[in-house]
Scaffold this motif. Structure first.
Motif, mmCIF file in Angstrom:
data_model
loop_
_atom_site.group_PDB
_atom_site.id
_atom_site.type_symbol
_atom_site.label_atom_id
_atom_site.label_comp_id
_atom_site.label_asym_id
_atom_site.label_seq_id
_atom_site.Cartn_x
_atom_site.Cartn_y
_atom_site.Cartn_z
ATOM 1 N N VAL A 63 -19.119 4.722 -8.277
ATOM 2 C CA VAL A 63 -17.994 3.854 -8.619
ATOM 3 C C VAL A 63 -16.773 4.751 -8.793
ATOM 4 N N PHE A 64 -15.622 4.338 -8.240
ATOM 5 C CA PHE A 64 -14.398 5.132 -8.391
ATOM 6 C C PHE A 64 -13.386 4.367 -9.248
ATOM 7 N N ILE A 65 -12.857 5.047 -10.272
ATOM 8 C CA ILE A 65 -11.872 4.430 -11.176
ATOM 9 C C ILE A 65 -10.551 5.180 -11.042
ATOM 10 N N PRO A 66 -9.526 4.552 -10.429
ATOM 11 C CA PRO A 66 -8.209 5.202 -10.394
ATOM 12 C C PRO A 66 -7.736 5.477 -11.822
ATOM 13 N N TYR A 67 -6.864 6.485 -12.010
ATOM 14 C CA TYR A 67 -6.508 6.903 -13.372
ATOM 15 C C TYR A 67 -6.078 5.716 -14.238
ATOM 16 N N THR A 68 -6.663 5.620 -15.415
ATOM 17 C CA THR A 68 -6.402 4.525 -16.356
ATOM 18 C C THR A 68 -6.295 5.111 -17.757
ATOM 19 N N ASP A 69 -5.381 4.569 -18.557
ATOM 20 C CA ASP A 69 -5.192 4.998 -19.938
ATOM 21 C C ASP A 69 -6.521 4.885 -20.706
ATOM 22 N N PRO A 70 -6.979 5.973 -21.357
ATOM 23 C CA PRO A 70 -8.263 5.909 -22.075
ATOM 24 C C PRO A 70 -8.244 4.858 -23.186
ATOM 25 N N GLY A 71 -9.421 4.338 -23.502
ATOM 26 C CA GLY A 71 -9.526 3.326 -24.558
ATOM 27 C C GLY A 71 -9.925 1.987 -23.960
ATOM 28 N N LEU A 72 -9.344 0.923 -24.504
ATOM 29 C CA LEU A 72 -9.750 -0.426 -24.106
ATOM 30 C C LEU A 72 -9.451 -0.732 -22.640
ATOM 31 N N ARG A 73 -8.251 -0.320 -22.189
ATOM 32 C CA ARG A 73 -7.884 -0.597 -20.796
ATOM 33 C C ARG A 73 -8.870 0.082 -19.833
ATOM 34 N N LEU A 74 -9.257 1.316 -20.161
ATOM 35 C CA LEU A 74 -10.221 2.038 -19.319
ATOM 36 C C LEU A 74 -11.575 1.325 -19.329
ATOM 37 N N ALA A 75 -12.014 0.882 -20.509
ATOM 38 C CA ALA A 75 -13.310 0.182 -20.611
ATOM 39 C C ALA A 75 -13.310 -1.071 -19.735
ATOM 40 N N LYS A 76 -12.183 -1.799 -19.735
ATOM 41 C CA LYS A 76 -12.092 -3.023 -18.927
ATOM 42 C C LYS A 76 -12.122 -2.707 -17.438
ATOM 43 N N THR A 77 -11.405 -1.639 -17.046
ATOM 44 C CA THR A 77 -11.368 -1.268 -15.626
ATOM 45 C C THR A 77 -12.753 -0.815 -15.166
ATOM 46 N N ILE A 78 -13.447 -0.028 -16.005
ATOM 47 C CA ILE A 78 -14.785 0.451 -15.640
ATOM 48 C C ILE A 78 -15.712 -0.743 -15.413
ATOM 49 N N ARG A 79 -15.664 -1.722 -16.326
ATOM 50 C CA ARG A 79 -16.569 -2.874 -16.193
ATOM 51 C C ARG A 79 -16.260 -3.655 -14.906
ATOM 52 N N HIS A 80 -14.964 -3.853 -14.640
ATOM 53 C CA HIS A 80 -14.572 -4.614 -13.456
ATOM 54 C C HIS A 80 -15.029 -3.900 -12.180
ATOM 55 N N GLN A 81 -14.744 -2.612 -12.081
ATOM 56 C CA GLN A 81 -15.095 -1.851 -10.874
ATOM 57 C C GLN A 81 -16.620 -1.745 -10.715
ATOM 58 N N THR A 82 -17.344 -1.663 -11.850
ATOM 59 C CA THR A 82 -18.806 -1.568 -11.790
ATOM 60 C C THR A 82 -19.400 -2.897 -11.302
ATOM 61 N N ASP A 83 -18.870 -4.006 -11.805
ATOM 62 C CA ASP A 83 -19.333 -5.321 -11.332
ATOM 63 C C ASP A 83 -19.078 -5.471 -9.826
ATOM 64 N N GLU A 84 -17.911 -5.012 -9.360
ATOM 65 C CA GLU A 84 -17.576 -5.082 -7.932
ATOM 66 C C GLU A 84 -18.551 -4.222 -7.115
ATOM 67 N N PHE A 85 -18.872 -3.033 -7.627
ATOM 68 C CA PHE A 85 -19.813 -2.110 -6.964
ATOM 69 C C PHE A 85 -21.178 -2.781 -6.821
ATOM 70 N N ILE A 86 -21.658 -3.419 -7.902
ATOM 71 C CA ILE A 86 -22.984 -4.053 -7.882
ATOM 72 C C ILE A 86 -22.993 -5.206 -6.866
ATOM 73 N N LYS A 87 -21.898 -5.974 -6.816
ATOM 74 C CA LYS A 87 -21.790 -7.074 -5.852
ATOM 75 C C LYS A 87 -21.862 -6.530 -4.419
ATOM 76 N N LYS A 88 -21.148 -5.430 -4.167
ATOM 77 C CA LYS A 88 -21.061 -4.877 -2.811
ATOM 78 C C LYS A 88 -22.354 -4.176 -2.397
ATOM 79 N N HIS A 89 -22.941 -3.363 -3.301
ATOM 80 C CA HIS A 89 -24.084 -2.521 -2.923
ATOM 81 C C HIS A 89 -25.430 -3.130 -3.306
#
Ligand SMILES: [Zn+2]
Length: 250
Positions: free
Chosen positions: A151-177
Motif C-alpha cells: 500500500v502506498f500513502i502519499p505524504y500525510t500529516d501524522p496523527g488522525l489525518r494519517l490514520a484516516k488516509t491509511i485506512r482508506h488506501q488499505t481498503d482500496e488495496f484489499i478491493k483491488k488485490h
C-alpha cells in the motif's frame, strides 16, 4: 506477563536492534490485539530496542475507532482521546500513531503491527521512486514475505489525518488485490508491516529493508528490473512458496 505481551516485547526488541537500522531513539512503534475490545501499543517516547512491560499501554478500540469518521479535530482533542482510551488511567500516554494501530488491528486476520523508519526503505520513500518501490516486486522472497505489492500513502500529516488516509488506501488495496497487504509505505515517513503473528511482521520488515537495499543498488546500475505482473502472480500462487510462508509463520 502474558505470552501475547512477551511476544510484543520480542517483536519490539527485534525491530529496535541497533545493527538493523530500522528504528533508533523513540522511533517506530508496535502493537498487538489482545481481545475484540482492547489492544496494547507502545507508549509515546519509549524506545523499541529496550521496551519493557510498563512501556506498553492497553487501549480500548471503541475509544479510538470513532475518530476515523471525524474531521477537523485539534491536536489537543486527539491527545485527550489517546489518554481517555487507556484501560488503566495510570498507564503512560499511547503513541500518537495508536489510531492507525487500532484501525489496522481491526482488519480480519491481523494481530500484530510493526512500524519503523527503516533507513534504506526511507532512502526510497524520501525520493521520487517511492511509488515504484511500492507497486513492483523484484525477487521471489520479497513476494513471499512482503506480498505482491505494498500500500502506498502519499505524504500525510501524522496523527488522525494519517490514520484516516491509511485506512482508506488499505481498503482500496484489499478491493483491488483481494488480499490483505503485508506492507504499507508512507512517503517521507516510514513503513508499517502487519500480520497474524509477530514473526510475519518481523519477516516483512526485514525483507522490505533488504528489498530496499537491492532497489537502491539496482537503480545505481540503471535498474531495477521488475517482475512482470504475471510472474508476480505465478510466484504468489506456487505451492512451494505457500509452504515457505507457513514455515516462516506468515
Ligand atoms: Zn512514524
Amino acid at each position: 506477563m502474558s505470552t501475547t505481551i512477551s511476544d510484543l516485547l520480542t517483536l519490539s526488541h527485534e525491530l529496535g536492534r541497533e545493527d538493523r537500522g530500522l528504528a533508533i531513539l523513540g522511533e517506530g512503534n508496535t502493537s498487538v490485539r489482545l481481545s475484540d475490545e482492547t489492544f496494547a501499543v507502545k507508549a509515546s517516547g519509549t524506545c523499541l530496542g529496550t521496551l519493557k512491560e510498563e512501556d506498553v499501554v492497553e487501549c480500548r478500540f471503541s475509544a479510538l475507532l470513532p475518530f476515523l469518521e471525524k474531521d477537523n479535530l485539534t491536536d489537543q482533542q486527539v491527545d485527550d482521546a489517546l489518554l481517555a482510551a487507556r484501560v488503566d488511567s495510570k498507564a503512560k500516554k499511547p503513541s500518537v500513531e495508536a489510531v492507525f494501530h487500532a484501525s489496522l488491528l481491526s482488519l480480519p486476520g491481523i494481530k500484530f503491527i510493526g512500524h519503523a523508519h527503516a533507513t534504506t526503505v526511507n532512502q526510497i520513500l524520501c525520493s521520487t521512486r517511492a511509488r515504484d518501490f511500492a507497486d513492483h516486486r523484484m525477487f521471489p522472497d520479497e513476494i513471499v514475505c512482503c506480498g505482491t505489492a505494498s500500500v502506498f500513502i502519499p505524504y500525510t500529516d501524522p496523527g488522525l489525518r494519517l490514520a484516516k488516509t491509511i485506512r482508506h488506501q488499505t481498503d482500496e488495496f484489499i478491493k483491488k488485490h483481494q488480499r490483505q497487504p503485508r506492507v504499507i509505505l508512507m512517503e517521507n515517513h516510514g513503513i508499517i508491516t502487519l500480520g497474524g503473528t509477530w514473526q510475519s511482521v518481523l519477516s516483512a520488515m526485514l525483507m522490505a529493508e533488504k528489498a530496499a537495499k537491492i532497489f537502491v543498488g539496482a537503480a545505481a546500475l540503471g535498474g531495477p528490473v521488475f517482475f512482470s505482473p504475471r510472474n508476480v502472480e505465478r510466484i504468489a500462487g506456487r505451492p512451494d512458496e505457500a509452504y515457505r510462508q507457513r514455515a516462516l509463520k506468515m
